[in-house]
Design a protein around this motif. Sequence first.
Motif, PDB file in Angstrom:
ATOM      1  N   PRO A 108       0.818  -1.209   0.000  1.00 30.79           N
ATOM      2  CA  PRO A 108       0.000   0.000   0.000  1.00 30.79           C
ATOM      3  C   PRO A 108       0.854   1.263   0.000  1.00 30.79           C
ATOM      4  CG  PRO A 108      -0.148  -1.126   2.101  1.00 30.79           C
ATOM      5  CD  PRO A 108       0.821  -1.871   1.288  1.00 30.79           C
ATOM      6  N   GLU A 160      -1.219   3.548   3.623  1.00 31.03           N
ATOM      7  CA  GLU A 160      -1.183   2.787   4.862  1.00 31.03           C
ATOM      8  C   GLU A 160       0.071   1.928   4.880  1.00 31.03           C
ATOM      9  OE1 GLU A 160      -3.663   3.446   6.837  1.00 31.03           O
ATOM     10  OE2 GLU A 160      -4.966   4.440   5.384  1.00 31.03           O
ATOM     11  N   SER A 200      -1.780  -3.800   4.104  1.00 35.55           N
ATOM     12  CA  SER A 200      -2.850  -3.912   3.120  1.00 35.55           C
ATOM     13  C   SER A 200      -4.184  -4.195   3.794  1.00 35.55           C
ATOM     14  CB  SER A 200      -2.516  -4.992   2.100  1.00 35.55           C
ATOM     15  OG  SER A 200      -2.223  -6.184   2.755  1.00 35.55           O
ATOM     16  N   GLU A 214      -5.269  -2.850   6.358  1.00 38.99           N
ATOM     17  CA  GLU A 214      -5.818  -1.557   6.763  1.00 38.99           C
ATOM     18  C   GLU A 214      -6.690  -0.972   5.650  1.00 38.99           C
ATOM     19  OE1 GLU A 214      -6.008   1.121   9.896  1.00 38.99           O
ATOM     20  OE2 GLU A 214      -5.500  -0.974   9.674  1.00 38.99           O
ATOM     21  N   ILE A 215      -6.194  -1.074   4.411  1.00 42.04           N
ATOM     22  CA  ILE A 215      -6.961  -0.555   3.278  1.00 42.04           C
ATOM     23  C   ILE A 215      -8.256  -1.325   3.111  1.00 42.04           C
ATOM     24  CG2 ILE A 215      -6.908  -0.103   0.806  1.00 42.04           C
ATOM     25  CD1 ILE A 215      -4.005  -0.062   0.887  1.00 42.04           C
ATOM     26  N   GLU A 218     -10.721  -0.380   5.765  1.00 43.03           N
ATOM     27  CA  GLU A 218     -11.302   0.944   5.553  1.00 43.03           C
ATOM     28  C   GLU A 218     -12.309   0.913   4.411  1.00 43.03           C
ATOM     29  OE1 GLU A 218     -11.091   3.648   7.323  1.00 43.03           O
ATOM     30  OE2 GLU A 218      -9.841   2.518   8.733  1.00 43.03           O
ATOM     31  N   GLU A 219     -11.907   0.242   3.323  1.00 45.61           N
ATOM     32  CA  GLU A 219     -12.797   0.201   2.160  1.00 45.61           C
ATOM     33  C   GLU A 219     -14.059  -0.585   2.465  1.00 45.61           C
ATOM     34  OE1 GLU A 219     -11.942   0.137  -1.667  1.00 45.61           O
ATOM     35  OE2 GLU A 219     -10.511   1.774  -1.498  1.00 45.61           O
ATOM     36  N   SER A 261      -3.581  -0.308  -7.495  1.00 47.53           N
ATOM     37  CA  SER A 261      -4.293   0.114  -6.291  1.00 47.53           C
ATOM     38  C   SER A 261      -5.214  -1.014  -5.864  1.00 47.53           C
ATOM     39  CB  SER A 261      -5.093   1.377  -6.599  1.00 47.53           C
ATOM     40  OG  SER A 261      -6.031   1.588  -5.598  1.00 47.53           O
ATOM     41  N   SER A 307      -8.509  -2.310  -4.423  1.00 50.39           N
ATOM     42  CA  SER A 307      -9.836  -1.716  -4.391  1.00 50.39           C
ATOM     43  C   SER A 307     -10.887  -2.755  -4.025  1.00 50.39           C
ATOM     44  CB  SER A 307     -10.128  -1.109  -5.759  1.00 50.39           C
ATOM     45  OG  SER A 307     -11.488  -0.862  -5.869  1.00 50.39           O
TER      46      SER A 307
END
Lengths: 487, 400
Positions: B153, B156, B159, B161-162, B165-166, B219, B221
């Motif tokens: 990432p 962050e 990964s 964490e992303i 959050e998403e 990225s 997603s």
Amino acid sequence: MGPTLSGNFEADLAFFRESFDRSSDIVFKELLVCDGYRGIIIFIDGLVDVSLVDMHIITPLLHGRSQLELKLNEQVKHHNVQAILQKSIVSACQSKLESEMHTIVSAITNGDTILILESSSEALIFDMKGREARAVEEAASEPTIRGPREGFTEKLRTNTSLLRTRLKTNKLKMEPLTIGDVSNTDIVIVYLDGVAKTELIDEVRTRLGRIKIDAILESGYIEELIEDNTYSPFPQVLSTERPDRVAAALLEGKVSLLIDNTPFALVLPITFLGLMQSPEDYYQRYMISTATRWLRYWLAFIALTFPSLYIAVTTFHQEMVPTNLLLSIASSREAVPFPAIIEALLMEITFEGLREAGIRMPRPVGQAVSIVGALVIGQAAVQAGIVSAILVIIVSFTGIASFIFPSYSLGIAARLLRFPLMFLAGTLGLYGILLGLLVICIHLLRLRSFGVPYLSPVAPLSLNNLKDTLFRVPWRNLIHRRRGIGE
Amino acid sequence: MQVKPVILSMMFFLILPLLTGCWSKVEVNDVAIVTAVGLDKTDKGKIQLSLELAVPRLLGVTNQSGGEKLEAKAGWILSAEGETILEAYRYIQQKVQRKIVFYHSKVIVIGEKLARSGVLPVLDFFERYKQSQIKSHILFAKGKAVDILEYNPVFEKLSSEIMREEAKSKKNVSVRLLQFMDMLVSPGNTPMAARVQLIPAQTDKNSGESDPGISKISSLSVRGAAVFHKDQLIGWLNETETRGAMWLKNRMKDAVTTAEVPVEKGGGRISAQVHTASTKYHTLAGTKGITITVDPYAEVSIFENTSKLDMSSPKDLEYVRTLVTEDVKARIELVCREAQLGYKKDILGFGHIIYRQHPKQWNKSYAKEWEKLFPEVPINITPHITITQVGLTNKSIELE
């Protein structure tokens, strides 16, 4: 009944000389009153205002001769010289006649001035105390922003006057008492007649009467000797330097003890929540005071448990911490070689040591201690990898929190109890902390201060009194509080 | 006699530390914290477990030197194969000196291959193991789960964490493990979960969802959705279809709809933001068969208006309302058509609605032949849109 004055001037004088031999500060001043009456003045230098003795005893005796002769001619035969002196010559406002040797001796040691005349079996005692004393200063241990700046001093009389000026009523009673076989310390029981319960006052009298000790050097002696439970870290008597705080307590029907030679007065009975209140709570606006109280309760809890919570959570309950917080705790603990309990103990002991050193240090050195302390705790320990940065924050926050107690003695209790809680946290985790808090709770529930449950008005619950504990409602709604404590 | 309890309690406190020996004590620097779990199926049919372990040394304050390298990643990916998850986990534990703990793992990523063969066997571990969080987000990777975890990432440090959050954001059908299992077992329902994939960061040539190639800077997603038949993944919904599905699943929280104004009305576009949305169902289950009526209720506010319509005029506003209604309807219809004609399977869980509204008939007649019935069931969509705000201006500025 001990021996009394014999009337034989020489013998009596010899007695006093013998009683006070090897005492450099005793003064025997012989005079000739009316050419023929020998007289002697005895006092202890330093306890007596010599200029007063000069002006009001010696001068009239020596210079008021004509008036004296006039009266003597009439009444000398009646052996009433003392009374004439007392009433007409000597211009001291407090004087009394006494014949018992023992009482006279203790009057001398107490700082009174004695006049004995030839062929008289009574001595005149004048109160002309003039001890060197500290001026009335701000109470060092309980400062407030708003409120009177006066604090008690070491002089009992000054202290009673500070109370009198606050409660100008004849209902304010001040019963004198002397405790201590050697020290003969003056103690005054202060209360408001009609407001304080008579049973309470009687109880105080009996407990004080039970004291058998050679000396009382500070109110702490009395506190320990009259409290309900000696085996408790919690203070059951409030000690304060502030006359306004004592006056407020008297208005609530409490009893206060003023002790000579110490600026700390005792107030009893006292409750836990009463100890958490500052006199300033009543001087500030009520909303602010209420908020401050809540802050104080919250920080008191922090001061008691924060390090132990840290230990418990990092060694047993990592799952309870939010992930990101745990990761940052973990990253700061990465280099630390000790388990959390050792780490926390190390820092807490260092902090307590610094605090104690800061008090005992001679003033000029104190600065050095705080600098070293800040460096040791703040930086070096973290950089050396001995403790984690997070723990430094926890210890310093706990330190700040432990200064929030308005009563110093309650603060010490929290400081002390923190350590067993830390051990419990290090061995049993949160479960241990809970056990520890339970034990403390049970102890507090059992505790009583002169018959008043320590946790009242929370347990036993009294909703009406909660107005002035959890909250500080406006004065308008608080007026009825005067009904007193423990109802 | 008051001395006794005091002495006893003092002894208690003194002896306590010696007695326990702190047997369950685990210091934070003795544990390896799992932040995400990835599950794949190997060619041999075994389970490949991948764990993302947080490396505290690389996180937080102690690591101040980093910054130049974008690849600075605080996670360490470890994988092992095994017949069961626990077996694979044991293999991983052998590679790591610290004790692996799962209680901070908030994301479960399941690879496509494993998902297509059925997820039921791997769910039990997460349901049973005391350290696992039943509220973890469950995501399905297009491709292999381990590739997702290995993503470096930019913002962050982890990964997971992303993904967390998403998944937490309201833009997709994020589903937690508990909800997923609930959907799996309730009658007539089928699970649906968010899809996670790597997409190129720049939208240059042939951009789009379907680009499977992982470019150098990509990225991570969470978008689109994985659809299931029973516990097997049968396909993916793209973003637009997912939107429609979210209306149906009553999970629409934060959305923008754009309606095109026809040229005869002056052309342009109107974008509206959905504030509150809820979907109600009315089903008829009688002798003539089943009819499903979907009633999405929504309050929207106009965010952008490039048309010539005047928002202060009730007539124009009403027209805009019908446009938005049409748009919402089209979105929902799209995904319904996909389900009925494309997959020919009830991937949207309509069966569950029928079960809830007509449990007796469902159990008696529909439950068994629902698969056959579903493609033929008429679905009416009647959105109820209210425009609550039109923004700070009524009519857009114009040139004379």
